[in-house]
Each structure stands twice: as C-alpha cells, then as structure tokens.
Design a protein around this motif. Structure first.
Motif, short mmCIF file in Angstrom:
data_model
loop_
_atom_site.label_atom_id
_atom_site.label_comp_id
_atom_site.label_asym_id
_atom_site.label_seq_id
_atom_site.Cartn_x
_atom_site.Cartn_y
_atom_site.Cartn_z
N TYR A 1 0.68 -3.44 -8.12
CA TYR A 1 -0.17 -3.61 -9.29
C TYR A 1 0.27 -2.68 -10.42
CZ TYR A 1 -4.60 -5.08 -11.37
OH TYR A 1 -5.56 -5.63 -12.16
N THR B 1 -0.68 10.33 0.84
CA THR B 1 0.06 9.21 1.41
C THR B 1 1.55 9.51 1.47
OG1 THR B 1 -1.57 7.82 0.36
CG2 THR B 1 0.33 6.72 1.28
N ALA C 1 -4.96 15.49 -2.37
CA ALA C 1 -5.57 14.19 -2.06
C ALA C 1 -4.78 13.06 -2.72
CB ALA C 1 -7.02 14.16 -2.52
N GLN C 2 -4.27 13.32 -3.92
CA GLN C 2 -3.51 12.29 -4.63
C GLN C 2 -2.20 11.97 -3.92
OE1 GLN C 2 -3.02 12.59 -8.88
NE2 GLN C 2 -4.83 11.30 -8.80
N ASP D 1 0.83 -1.21 0.00
CA ASP D 1 0.00 0.00 0.00
C ASP D 1 0.86 1.26 0.00
OD1 ASP D 1 0.96 0.12 2.53
OD2 ASP D 1 -0.92 -0.35 3.53
N GLY D 2 2.17 1.12 -0.15
CA GLY D 2 3.04 2.28 -0.26
C GLY D 2 3.41 2.88 1.08
N ASN E 1 -2.80 3.57 -10.86
CA ASN E 1 -2.58 2.60 -9.79
C ASN E 1 -1.42 2.95 -8.89
OD1 ASN E 1 -4.49 0.21 -9.89
ND2 ASN E 1 -3.97 0.49 -12.03
N THR E 2 -0.48 3.78 -9.38
CA THR E 2 0.68 4.06 -8.54
C THR E 2 0.58 5.41 -7.83
OG1 THR E 2 1.73 4.63 -10.61
CG2 THR E 2 2.49 2.65 -9.53
N VAL E 3 -0.08 6.38 -8.48
CA VAL E 3 -0.24 7.68 -7.86
C VAL E 3 -1.65 7.73 -7.28
CG1 VAL E 3 -0.23 10.16 -8.25
CG2 VAL E 3 1.26 8.68 -9.57
N GLY E 4 -1.81 8.38 -6.16
CA GLY E 4 -3.15 8.50 -5.61
C GLY E 4 -3.15 8.28 -4.13
N GLU E 5 -4.34 8.40 -3.56
CA GLU E 5 -4.44 8.37 -2.12
C GLU E 5 -4.23 6.97 -1.56
OE1 GLU E 5 -8.04 10.15 -0.76
OE2 GLU E 5 -7.78 9.07 1.11
N SER E 6 -4.76 5.97 -2.23
CA SER E 6 -4.45 4.61 -1.77
C SER E 6 -3.77 3.88 -2.92
CB SER E 6 -5.70 3.88 -1.30
OG SER E 6 -6.50 3.51 -2.37
N PRO E 7 -2.47 4.15 -3.07
CA PRO E 7 -1.76 3.60 -4.22
C PRO E 7 -1.56 2.10 -4.11
CG PRO E 7 -0.24 4.69 -2.75
CD PRO E 7 -1.60 4.88 -2.17
N ARG E 8 -1.39 1.46 -5.25
CA ARG E 8 -1.06 0.03 -5.28
C ARG E 8 0.19 -0.12 -6.13
NH1 ARG E 8 -5.56 -3.77 -7.20
NH2 ARG E 8 -5.89 -2.23 -8.83
N PRO E 9 1.35 0.23 -5.56
CA PRO E 9 2.57 0.21 -6.36
C PRO E 9 2.83 -1.15 -6.98
CG PRO E 9 2.96 1.22 -4.22
CD PRO E 9 1.60 0.62 -4.16
#
Lengths: 322, 436
Positions: A292, B94, B90-91, A65-66, A282-290
């Motif tokens: 995937y 994290t 927001a992006q 989850d990064g 899938n990699t950038v964002g609030e809940s990233p999945r690096p």
C-alpha cells in the motif's frame, strides 16, 4: 619536389605531437580509469535509486505484511483502487501538497527575493540582517519543527502566552496545531520562515554576480529602481531564477520532516496530511503494509515526474526559441 | 508503557532508515529467519545473554538496569543490554525481529505478541512456563499463549486504566466517584458549573491512542468483553449497530472534554489534573510517571470506569501487560530461557518495582508490602476483574488502529455527531488489514 617533401616532413613532425595525446586518452589504463569513473557511480545509481524505485513500483501491485516473501500476494490494481476511492486521508493530502507548493511559490519565494534585493543595496548592518534571515536555513527542518512546536504549544507556547489565548476554559483559545482549519497554515508559516532565508541567499549570490556595468547602463538610460530590477536584473539572473523554481517545487513535494515533528510523529493528523507522511505511515511501523505504501509512493513519483518533465520541456523550448 | 512522544532527529532518522532497511532487507532476512526458526535450541551455552530493551525513558531504563544487574548477581550470567528508543522500537519491531535481534526482548502481551508468534519470529518457551507457571493467574497465562497454544511471553507488570482525580479537589468540592453513567455525566456537569474543565484530555498528534481508553471502556461496559474482542480481532464489523450506542455515549461526554485536546500531549493533560484545572481524566496508572513532586502521588486516586449496562457492570479492566519474549533468532537460547525463568519469579518483580512504582507486578507472588496506595488499589482491581483487556492498539492490528481507527476518532471528536459515518469509514478499510 624535395622542397615540398621537406615541407610535408616538417608538417608531419609538427602534427605528430598534436596527435599523440589523442592516442594516450584511449590507452588501457585510461580506459580502465574511465570505466571505473563512470561505472561505479552508474552501478550505485542503478542499485540505490533505480532498482528500489522499480521494486517499489512492483511491490505496489501486491499485498504484503513485510514478513517473509511467501506472504506476498499479487493484488493487481487493488491498492490504487483503495487509495483513490477508499482512503480518507489521500485527497486531503493531495490538496495540502498543492497548497504547500502554491503558498511557497507565492509567499516566501518573493519575500526572499525582495530581501535579497534590499540587502544587496549595501545598507547599514547588511551582514547582520543577512545572518539573521539565513540562520533558520542552517538548522535542519526537524529542528525548525521543534522550535515552532514550542512557539505553538497551546498551553505554554510563546504565541498563546503573548496573545493571552492560553486558557482552555476561556473564550478565546487557539489550538494552533490541533485545529484542522488552522494547523496547515501554522506549519506553512514555520516552513516559510526557513524557506525565505534559503531563497534570499540563493538570490543574493546571483545578484553579486550581476555585472555592475549593466546597472550603470540602466542608470544612464534613466531607468528607475523598479524598471532596473524588472527589465535588467531579473533577465540577467535567469539561471538563478530557474534554480529557485526547481528548489521551490522540490521542497513542496518532499515536505516531510517539519510536519512529522509538528504533528507529533503521526502523519494522519487531520489537517496536516501530506503524501510523504502517508507513505511513511504505511511502510514504517509495527504492522507495515509495504504494498500500500509503495502504491502511494508511486503516485507521488508520477506527480513529481509530471511536474519535473513539464518544467524541463517548457524551459528547453524557451531556450531553443531564444 | 510510557508512550510519551519521544521525538528527536535521531528517532526520525532511525525510523526512516529502519523503514528503508525493512523494504530492502526483508526478503533476505526472512529467508534466514525461516531456517533458523526451525533449528531451535542450538547454540545454548556460554555465559552471556543479550537483552533488547525498549525502556528508553529514565525510569524504566533505570529499572531494567537494576533487573539485569540483579540477574547477573544471582546467576553469574553476563547480560549485554541494547536499549532502543521506546516508540522507535515498536515501529521497527518487525524488521528488528527479522534481522539480528537480542535474545531476550521486551514486548507486549496479547494480540501483538501472538502476531509475531504466528509469523515464527518468536521462540516458544513452554519449558520456562513449566517452571514459573505457578506464580501467575490464569488470565496472565492466557495472555502469554500464542494462537497455537504454546507459551511465548513472560509478563513482568501491568497497569490498569481508570478515571483519575485528585483527592483534595474532590474533598473540597464535595464530589463523589461515579459508579454509574448518570452520576458520571452529572458529575461532569457539576464540575463544568464550578468552572473546571471536567475531563482533561490530550490526544495531540502521536498521542491519539489515548482516545482508545475511553472507547474501549464504553464498548466493554455497553456491549461486553466478547463483542469487544471480536471487534478488535477484526471479526466483527465496525458498522455493527451495537457500536452506535458507544458513539452516542461518547458524544454525551464530548462537551466536557478539555478544550484544545487535539493539540496537547497526554503529559500536559495530566498536568492540568495535577494543577486542579481539570477535574478528572480517563487514563492509565502510568500517569504517575508525569508526577515530578512526590507529595502529589498521595493525593492521586482513581475509580473504575462507570457501569452503563448492568449485564456487564464493571466486569472488565483494561490492564496492558508488558513483559519479555525470546526471539526466534536468539543466539543464546538456553541462556535466554534461564533469564526468562528468573524474570518470572517474584524476586525479579520486586527489583523492578523498587525503581518504577507506576506499575503493578504481574506475578501473584509479587511482594505487595511496599506498594503505594495507587498500586494497592490497582492490584485489587485487576485481581477482582472477570476480564482483562490489553488496550485498543494491543488487542488489535496496530497498523489498522493507528492508521484508520485513531485518526477516525480524533477527527470525529473535533465535531462529534452520531458517528455513523466515522464507523462506516473505519469499516470500509477493515478488510485491508484483516485478510490472512
């Protein structure tokens, strides 16, 4: 004896200055200089290109989850399995990337070559045309995206206003960027607008460097315009042709920013899926999945390498035959 | 809260750099994160506090500016503000919270706050709540708690979702707000007959989140709060037969949606209501931010999303809450807590609402005397609600919602059928997001 000795002595004297620079190249300072010259870029290449690329391949076999290293789980080929079997936007994205490449090769590239050939014939206002066609290339692709966003806006956009198709409750309403059967083509037109100018300027530069005597010779031999172009100019422009093919393939695979803008910062818009956008999603964002995202990136890397290697092998084989 | 598509080259680059930074820097940053999170409350003193704000739009930016300078005036504490573009913030949140975040940071209540609290990226602020707790309802307090029961969040304002319309249009055509499903569908049909597009909609590209409002309400009205929260939390299956009724009701509305919705922004959809081209729209009170002519505000009204199943009635209100957290890596922990304590008072709410009237203060002690009619009604609706939900992408894993659910719904709305295959597709990807 004495004479020969003298001659050899002279020879030795004459040869000495030739040999001296060779020893100087290997001097300590030069070695150091060379080491720095080669070493620094090499280190940079390793650190900023190969290490991340390999790390990315490594991460693609994990779920993460990064946040913190402890949350990395090894999942083997799970990500790849999900991508190929259970990720609805993946196959459309592959299809769109292929369409992008074929379209770019078939429409803007020949158009650019055609325009370059016409402009090279010293017609009136040639510079004005050159500038007008080249102008979009000066703008960044994202800016080109913003321009076409204004053109395509369904309610207030230029295109719908001109066509009179901007009334949502009317019979004919064209949603250029929302309709999944239409939006890819709308974006391709925008991309072609820019790519044509790019190819034109490359080709124009090439045409300027073609020896005029070739044309004269062709004219004396009685060749018409078409024959001159196809039999004389195109073969003489081989390096430029190769460059244009490479540029076209590259632009198609890395297509990203314009679509990113035109799909409203969201790569998962139906009809506009592209591999590069899925990776970012899938990699950038609030809940990233690096994990995937990296798996997707690895797929794109393999596709790119396949395209490049095929091209290079073919090209070198032809070279050797020639 | 104003989630307009603020896109520019900078955003794009920042996003890209942020992404790359996240991948490269995460391990190292996370490592320091852990040690810092445990050794809390060290550096405290000093006369300054840093504030990370996502209020990049003109109105919130001005309002946060007023808030911080009022705090400086009240306490003598200097506030150094760093404003980031709303969507970029927001992006990157994290990566931001793992890097060098400001002390006090704007964020959202509920699941999205709990996620970071669980990952030790937020600082617990139970001592702040001991001071400010009296000014908030139980619902607001519940939204501020992490899964471990500690408080992590100070709410500032919220805003309800409803069905918005223009009073003058309803009066001229003799329309009545619909309280139940049948009259709602009948109202839509009547509007269509009158040449209006009944439901304005704009879910183009990055705005596909606007669809979730309708979905949330349908699910809350048909299946109730408990099931909705289970679904959002990843505990219920998206292939659950109870969702078939939701898709079925949504399909009944689809012929009344404005054409071209998938290429339009929510602001343009709002404009179509302002222009009386559309009759209604399901959206949030933030719609008021799209108003450029102030006289229009008095002509706007809304009603609660109609009831469908009498067991649930209209007992739930979708009212996303925005507020503040203290980052785990804060450099001025005590100063940050003091600022949060002040923000939790009704005085701070008044300062903020003085600049931005498109929200409702979260504090029960907030001064409501200057509220406009829309705010009054909103406050009432929220206060009388039995359940308050945050929003589809705030009650759930935002990655799952934005990468799977939103595109799924956008695709389905292009040619709405029974929805079973869309739900199946969503369900098949759920396990990839809700594992830990």
């Amino acid at each position: 004896m004495a004479l020969t000795a003298d001659v050899t002595g002279k020879n030795a004297k004459a040869a000495a200055p030739r040999r001296r620079p060779r020893t100087r190249v290997l001097s300590v300072g030069d070695k150091l200089f060379l080491a720095v010259l080669i070493g620094v870029p090499l280190l940079a290449l390793l650190a900023f290109v190969w290490l991340p690329a390999l790390a990315s391949v490594g991460i693609s076999f994990t779920q993460w989850d990064g946040i913190g290293l402890s949350s990395i789980h090894w999942v083997g080929l799970q990500n790849y399995k999900n991508i190929f079997t259970n990720y609805p936007p993946f196959w459309p994205a592959v299809e769109h990337n292929v369409i992008w490449m074929v379209f770019t090769a078939l429409v803007p590239t020949p158009a650019g070559i055609f325009l370059a050939y016409q402009l090279d014939r010293k017609i009136r206002f040639s510079r004005v045309y050159q500038m007008a066609i080249f102008l979009p290339v000066v703008l960044s692709t994202a800016v080109v995206g913003f321009i076409w966003e204004i053109v395509y806006d369904p309610d207030h956009g230029l295109l719908n206003s001109v066509l009179g198709t901007n009334n949502p409750s009317g019979k004919h309403y064209i949603d250029w960027l929302g309709d999944p059967h239409l939006n890819l083509w709308a974006v391709l037109v925008a991309s072609a607008w820019r790519h044509t100018g790019y190819v034109m300027i490359l080709y124009l530069a090439g045409l300027k460097s073609v020896d005029p005597s070739l044309r004269e010779a062709a004219a004396i031999d009685g060749a018409n315009g078409r024959q001159t172009f196809l039999r004389v100019i195109v073969p003489a422009m081989k390096p430029i042709n190769v460059t244009i093919i490479v540029v076209t393939v590259m632009e198609s695979l890395r297509a990203f920013d314009m679509v990113y803008v035109l799909s409203g910062n969201n790569g998962s818009k139906q009809g506009l899926e592209l591999l590069s956008l899925l990776i970012t999603n899938n990699t950038v964002g609030e809940s990233p999945r690096p994990g995937y995202g990296s798996a997707l990136a690895t797929v794109l890397l393999v596709v790119s390498l396949a395209a490049i290697v095929t091209f290079l092998v073919q090209n070198f084989r032809k070279e050797r035959q020639a | 809260m104003s989630r307009g598509p603020i896109t520019d080259r900078r955003t794009l680059l920042r996003g890209a750099i942020g992404g790359a930074g996240l991948l490269l820097a995460s391990p190292a940053l996370a490592a320091c994160g852990k040690s810092n999170a445990s050794s809390s409350g060290s550096g405290g003193g000093g006369s300054q506090v840093t504030f990370g704000s996502d209020g990049s739009d003109p109105t919130p930016r001005k309002a946060y500016g007023a808030l911080t300078s009022a705090y400086t005036a009240a306490s003598g504490m200097q506030v150094r503000t760093n404003t980031l573009d709303h969507n970029t913030f927001a992006q990157q949140i994290t990566a931001y919270l793992q890097g060098t975040p400001e002390d006090v940071v704007t964020w959202f209540a509920g699941y999205r706050m709990q996620f970071f609290a669980q990952k030790n990226l937020l600082h617990p602020i139970d001592d702040v709540w001991a001071q400010i707790g009296g000014g908030f309802s139980d619902a607001a307090k519940k939204l501020s708690l992490g899964l471990d029961g500690k408080a992590y969040f100070v709410p500032l304002y919220n805003y309800p979702w409803g069905v918005f319309y223009r009073k003058s249009l309803f009066a001229a055509k003799g329309y009545q707000p619909a309280a139940d499903w049948d009259s709602f569908v009948a109202l839509c049909a009547q509007m269509k007959k009158d040449g209006l597009s009944p439901l304005a909609a704009g879910f183009g590209g990055g705005d596909s989140w606007t669809n979730l409002g309708t979905f949330d309400y349908l699910n809350l009205r048909i299946n109730g709060y408990d099931f909705h929260m289970q679904l959002m939390g990843g505990k219920a299956a998206w292939s659950d037969p109870r969702l078939n009724a939701v898709m079925d009701h949504w399909r009944q509305l689809s012929p009344y949606l404005e054409a071209g919705a998938s290429g339009r922004k929510w602001q343009d959809a709002a404009q179509s209501v302002f222009d009386k081209k559309s009759g209604m729209t399901v959206t949030g009170l933030f719609m008021g931010q799209a108003i450029t002519d102030e006289s229009l505000r008095d002509d706007m009204d809304f009603f609660a999303f109609p009831a469908i199943d009498p067991t649930h009635g209209q007992d739930a209100v979708e009212a996303p809450t925005d507020g503040f957290v203290l980052s785990a890596k804060a450099k001025h922990v005590d100063a940050g807590k003091k600022m949060l304590e002040w923000i939790g008072t009704s005085a701070a709410e008044t300062v903020y609402a003085g600049v931005d009237p498109s929200n409702v203060g979260a504090s029960t002690k907030a001064d409501t005397s200057k509220y406009n009619a829309l705010q009054q009604k909103s406050a009432q609706m929220i206060a009388s609600a039995k359940y308050i939900t945050q929003f589809g992408d705030r009650d759930s894993d935002p990655g799952f919602i934005s990468a799977v659910v939103e595109p799924g719904f956008a695709q389905w709305l292009a040619s709405p059928d029974d929805g079973a295959s869309t739900l199946k597709k969503i369900e098949s990807q759920r396990s990839q997001y809700f594992t830990s």
